[in-house]
Structure formats: C-alpha cells, structure tokens
Design a protein around this motif. Sequence first.
Motif, short mmCIF file in Angstrom:
data_model
loop_
_atom_site.label_atom_id
_atom_site.label_comp_id
_atom_site.label_asym_id
_atom_site.label_seq_id
_atom_site.Cartn_x
_atom_site.Cartn_y
_atom_site.Cartn_z
N ALA A 65 22.51 -10.28 -16.48
CA ALA A 65 23.26 -9.33 -16.42
C ALA A 65 22.93 -8.08 -15.41
O ALA A 65 23.38 -7.22 -14.94
N VAL A 66 21.53 -7.92 -15.56
CA VAL A 66 20.90 -7.00 -14.64
C VAL A 66 20.93 -7.32 -12.99
O VAL A 66 21.35 -6.51 -12.33
N GLU A 67 20.76 -8.65 -12.88
CA GLU A 67 21.17 -8.98 -11.43
C GLU A 67 22.42 -8.81 -11.00
O GLU A 67 22.82 -8.24 -9.88
N SER A 68 23.19 -9.27 -12.02
CA SER A 68 24.57 -9.27 -11.58
C SER A 68 25.02 -7.74 -11.17
O SER A 68 26.01 -7.64 -10.57
N ARG A 69 24.71 -6.91 -12.20
CA ARG A 69 25.20 -5.34 -12.09
C ARG A 69 24.76 -5.11 -10.73
O ARG A 69 25.33 -4.54 -9.98
N PHE A 70 23.54 -5.32 -10.17
CA PHE A 70 23.01 -5.00 -9.00
C PHE A 70 23.74 -5.51 -7.68
O PHE A 70 24.37 -4.97 -6.86
N HIS A 71 23.95 -6.84 -7.93
CA HIS A 71 24.62 -7.51 -6.82
C HIS A 71 26.18 -7.14 -6.86
O HIS A 71 26.66 -7.02 -5.80
N GLY A 72 26.68 -6.77 -8.03
CA GLY A 72 28.33 -6.37 -8.39
C GLY A 72 28.48 -5.15 -7.61
O GLY A 72 29.46 -4.95 -6.94
N ASP A 73 27.49 -4.29 -7.85
CA ASP A 73 27.63 -2.87 -7.36
C ASP A 73 27.48 -2.74 -5.75
O ASP A 73 28.40 -2.17 -4.96
N PHE A 74 26.56 -3.71 -5.06
CA PHE A 74 26.80 -4.01 -3.79
C PHE A 74 28.09 -4.48 -3.07
O PHE A 74 28.57 -3.97 -2.12
N LEU A 75 28.31 -5.53 -3.86
CA LEU A 75 29.78 -6.35 -3.22
C LEU A 75 30.59 -5.64 -3.35
O LEU A 75 31.58 -5.55 -2.58
N ARG A 76 30.81 -4.76 -4.54
CA ARG A 76 31.68 -3.69 -4.70
C ARG A 76 31.91 -2.75 -3.34
O ARG A 76 33.16 -2.47 -3.01
N ASP A 77 30.98 -2.32 -3.32
CA ASP A 77 30.73 -1.45 -1.91
C ASP A 77 31.38 -2.14 -0.90
O ASP A 77 32.22 -1.53 -0.02
N VAL A 78 30.88 -3.34 -0.40
CA VAL A 78 31.27 -4.20 0.81
C VAL A 78 32.81 -4.30 0.71
O VAL A 78 33.44 -4.03 1.66
N LEU A 79 33.33 -4.47 -0.34
CA LEU A 79 34.74 -4.84 -0.62
C LEU A 79 35.80 -3.78 -0.51
O LEU A 79 36.75 -3.77 -0.07
N ASN A 80 34.94 -2.56 -1.00
CA ASN A 80 35.88 -1.23 -0.48
C ASN A 80 35.54 -0.67 0.73
O ASN A 80 36.04 0.53 0.94
N GLY A 81 34.76 -1.27 1.47
CA GLY A 81 34.33 -0.69 3.03
C GLY A 81 33.40 0.55 3.06
O GLY A 81 33.68 1.29 3.98
N ASN A 82 32.58 0.64 1.73
CA ASN A 82 31.60 1.73 1.68
C ASN A 82 30.11 1.25 1.80
O ASN A 82 29.28 1.82 1.27
N ALA A 83 29.95 0.28 2.50
CA ALA A 83 28.47 -0.44 2.51
C ALA A 83 27.89 -0.32 3.82
O ALA A 83 26.77 -0.88 4.06
N GLY A 84 28.49 0.53 4.68
CA GLY A 84 27.90 0.62 5.99
C GLY A 84 28.21 -0.07 7.31
O GLY A 84 29.50 -0.78 6.99
N THR A 85 27.44 -0.43 8.06
CA THR A 85 28.19 -1.43 9.25
C THR A 85 27.78 -2.66 9.02
O THR A 85 27.23 -2.93 7.96
N VAL A 86 28.52 -3.64 9.84
CA VAL A 86 28.34 -4.95 9.72
C VAL A 86 26.98 -5.42 9.72
O VAL A 86 26.42 -6.18 8.94
N ALA A 87 25.99 -4.82 10.65
CA ALA A 87 24.42 -5.16 10.70
C ALA A 87 23.84 -4.79 9.38
O ALA A 87 23.08 -5.67 8.87
N GLN A 88 24.28 -3.61 9.04
CA GLN A 88 23.48 -3.25 7.41
C GLN A 88 23.93 -4.21 6.44
O GLN A 88 23.07 -4.63 5.58
N ILE A 89 25.17 -4.49 6.51
CA ILE A 89 25.66 -5.26 5.28
C ILE A 89 25.00 -6.65 5.58
O ILE A 89 24.66 -7.24 4.50
N THR A 90 25.00 -7.18 6.66
CA THR A 90 24.43 -8.59 6.83
C THR A 90 23.03 -8.64 6.58
O THR A 90 22.56 -9.65 5.79
N GLU A 91 22.24 -7.65 6.78
CA GLU A 91 20.84 -7.68 6.57
C GLU A 91 20.62 -7.37 4.99
O GLU A 91 19.93 -8.10 4.49
#
Length: 564
Positions: A292-318
């Motif tokens: 649950a803890v890991e999923s929340r952390f992963h989910g928060d990041f992926l939600r930002d990616v899918l909403n276009g708020n996670a930074g550049t492509v290089a930052q997302i890939t890293e």
Amino acid sequence: MDAVDLPSPAGYALTIREVLTLPSLAGSTLIAGAGGLEQTVQRVNVIEVPDILPWVKPNELLITTGFPLRHADSGEPFDPLALVELVEGLARCGAAALGVKEGRYLGDLPAAMLEASDRLEIPLFLIPHDIGFDEVMSEVFTHLVDRQAFALDVADRMHRALTKIVLEGGDLPQIADEVAALFDAAVLICTPDGRVNASAGTTANLQVLEGLPLFDPSGRLRTERLRHGLQPAPGTEAGQIAVAPVHAGGTEHGVIVAFVGDGGLGSVAVQALERAATVVALAVTKQLAVSAVESRFHGDFLRDVLNGNAGTVAQITEHCAQLEWDVNRAMVVVVAELDPDPARSTAGPGIRPPGAGRMPQQRLTAAWKQVVRRRDRYAPVVGFSHEVVVLMPVGDDDARIVVDDLIAAVTGDRGGGRHSFCTGVSRVIGSAAELPQAYDQARKAVTVGRRMRGNGSVAHFDSLGVHRLLSLVDDSAELRSFATEILGSLAGDADEAIDLRQTMQALLDTNCNVAETARVLHFHYNTLRYRIGKLESIVGPFTTDPILRLDVALALRVVEMEGL
C-alpha cells in the motif's frame, strides 16, 4: 534463518491394520475385506441393536457379539442376503470395519457376506470369544487420543515455527517451503481467485500437481473446484489434496493447498494447514501494508506523469528507471476499470465489513501486476482508486494480440468469484511525452466500450470511430432524444424495429446499393424494395438525401450504445 525440526507426520492415523495388532485384538482373524486394511479409524462402537445403520458414522470401527444380528422374535440368524445388505450399508456409511465374536450367536458367516466384504473392501474379522469389548474400546480410544494429541502437537509446533519465520523477515516462499518439507508434499499459496503467490515441494509432486485438471490456461488454480479440508485429487488414483482458507480481519486472502500423489495426507494435514493459514494471513497482511505504501508512492508519481506534471521526458525516464520501470520504448496505455456490481451498489450500510468495498479493486490490481510481470517485469502497473493503469510495451508485436493475451490471463476462465471489468487501450506511442494523451485515449475507450457493448468490454481507441465523438456528449437524454427524433418508432426495442434497423444498417453499409444489400441479407429484390419503402415512410428519403442519411447513421450508432 535457523532450520526448525518438526515431527514426522508418518503414523499419526490409526488404521485397521494397526488396530488388529493391539494386545486386546491380537488373536483376531481377518476373514474378508483385506483391501480395506488401510482404512482410518476415528471412533469405535458396539452394535447393540439390529437396525444399527442410521447411527453408523464415517471411519467407525464396529464390534458385535452377533446377537443383535439375529431375528428378535425367532432367535434365528439373519439369512445371507440380510447380512450382505448389512455389509453394503456399512460401506455406504463409510464404516471402517466390522468385528464379530467367534461362534456363539452367528456361527459360520455366510460366503455371500464374505464376498461382499471383499468386494466393498470392508474388513471383516473374528474376535476371540474370551475378549471383553471394554478392553478393545479402552485400547482403541487410548490410541486415538494419543494420535490426536500428536496431530495437535504437530500443528502447534509448525505454527510456532512458521510464526518465527515471519517475525524474522521470511515471506510466503519460506512458509511454503516449511510446510512442503513437513508433509513431503507440493504446496501452493494462492489468492482467492487462484493466482499462485508461492509454491514449494518435491519436483515429482509439483509435476503431477501441474498436470491435474485444476488449472486453467492462464495458470490460475481453479479454487472454485476445491473445498476446504481433505479430498481426493481429481485425475489421480491415490493422490490427496488438503485445503485451508486464509482469513484475516474478516477478509478472505486466499488458500493454502497441499498435494501428495500417494495419499500420504490426513486429518493432521488439515489441522496443520489451518495453523499455517493463520501465519500466511499474517504474511499477506504485512505484504499488503508494504504494498500500500509503495503503491501510493508509485501511484502519485504515475498520476503526475499521466497528467503531464512530472517534468521533462529525461526526468520522467530517470525517475522511472529508479522505480525499475522502462518507459523508453514503444508501448500502449491500458486502463482496466471494474464494472458496477448491482448487488454491491444496492446493499445497505453496515452490510459489508469496513474496507470490503476496496478488496475487488485491490485484487484486480494484484492480478494485473502478477500477469504483466510474467511478461515484462519493467512494465509499470499501478492501481488507482477506481482503475488499473498499465504501460505495456508492444515492440514488434501487434498491440491487440499483446493486450488480448493479458486480459485472457487476468480473467482466466472467470472462476473464483472475480468481478468483470472493462478495458480501454490507447494508440501505440513511442515516447513518455505522449503518455498524457495516450492515457486520455485509454480512458475514453473504457467509457465508450462499456456504453457500446456493456460490462466486460475491450475497446481500442483506434476502433471507436464516430463513437469517440458521441461519447463526448455527457447528456444521455439528448442523445436518446436525437435518436428518437430521427428514427421515430425504429428507435424502440420491439422485434420489428430491431429487424428494420438491421436492414437499414445493411443499406448504409452498401452505400444504398439495393442489389448488393438484397444479396447480403438473402432477401428477394422486391422484398427489399418493399422494406425500403416502409423505412422511408418512417424516417424519410434517406436513400437519396445525403444529409438525412448521415443523421440516420449517427442515430443508429446512438441506439447501439448501452447505458443511455
């Protein structure tokens, strides 16, 4: 982690063969039914009445002087047929064996009775006339109590050993190994719908188990075909399966299963597995907390990616690389969303335990994670509150084939009480920069697919056609009004309306070519001409008016959509 010595399970069951070696029965003579000497004895009773069968219990050893088997009035023995019926009745009741005192009341037992005993493998033995039944019962009861105490000791010691494993950081594979070593068996720890989380045991037992008709093509154990407790293994002559449920906090977390190919399990295995299931529940609960803890952390990041708020492509890939995700390749976004459950939606408050509503969503997420990791361990899989999102690589494979294989594996043969879900698939993308757009495509595909085909649908964005535009209209009443305005009575559910709509759709598909439509529908040319006249009397001259023809085509698509 230190190894824990546990007692051997061999010899915990008291068999008829062992009963006949007890001091009180040492002089007894087996006269028939040798094939049932390995029958287990769980209780002992004396026949005191002629009609004993209604009181006979499974695995019961019955002993008698023979007197109750005589006719109460005449004092004459039963005829051979009556004694044969007695043996057959004992077999139906699951009795372990029948012991008769020598000579005094029955004399020589008839050959037909002995033949029935051999045929049904009900051991039949003669007890010396000087043996007291109180000695026999006391000795058998003493051995039964000793062995039951042994079974409890095995279960308790195993429970403590497995608890130690969990407290020292061990997990499901270590628990499975310990149980498998104890019973020399193949052991599976599965989710409620039969997805194997851990397995252990000898290669021979595992190979036989995998060959049984208990697994569907996706590798899911068909738990709906198993019952709790000890049972014969289907497809084997002597194999046995023991099953214990895994419960915690009022929630079912799965089952633990033990299998041997030679019938070496017994009631002690069930007791031990029930203790082991408690420890498995502890391990599963721990896993869920960490997940649950890991999923929340992963989910928060992926939600930002899918909403276009996670930074550049290089930052997302890293960042994805740090999470052991690979998004630098061709992939599709897959969104899976549970279908509404009328039973759950109409249930009143307090009917389900707290948190029970989340379990189907959690199980759907776990199933997708397990299936996807088998194909590609670097593909992101995240469960949100109402959907599961997968970034699935497709490579040179056709995206449809890849996604269809995944869905087939997740759903299996729809056993185990799983909930249906709709799936939407985006177009193939080649960069993380396209993820927000692909996510929107997949979500739209879920919505349109459910409205077009109902629950359990699979929709690819590229195949939605005009339905993509219709799905943008949030007002369902407006869509229905449009369809009724254009189609009139043809928008209804009457059989004639449905039949005429099919004819109209065929005409549109052939660009109103009457001869071709008649061939496709297997109608006579004049019959189709009559139908066209009837259709145009309802909707107007759609065969000659291109604007009306477009309206009719859209209205037919609206009628196709479910849930409006």
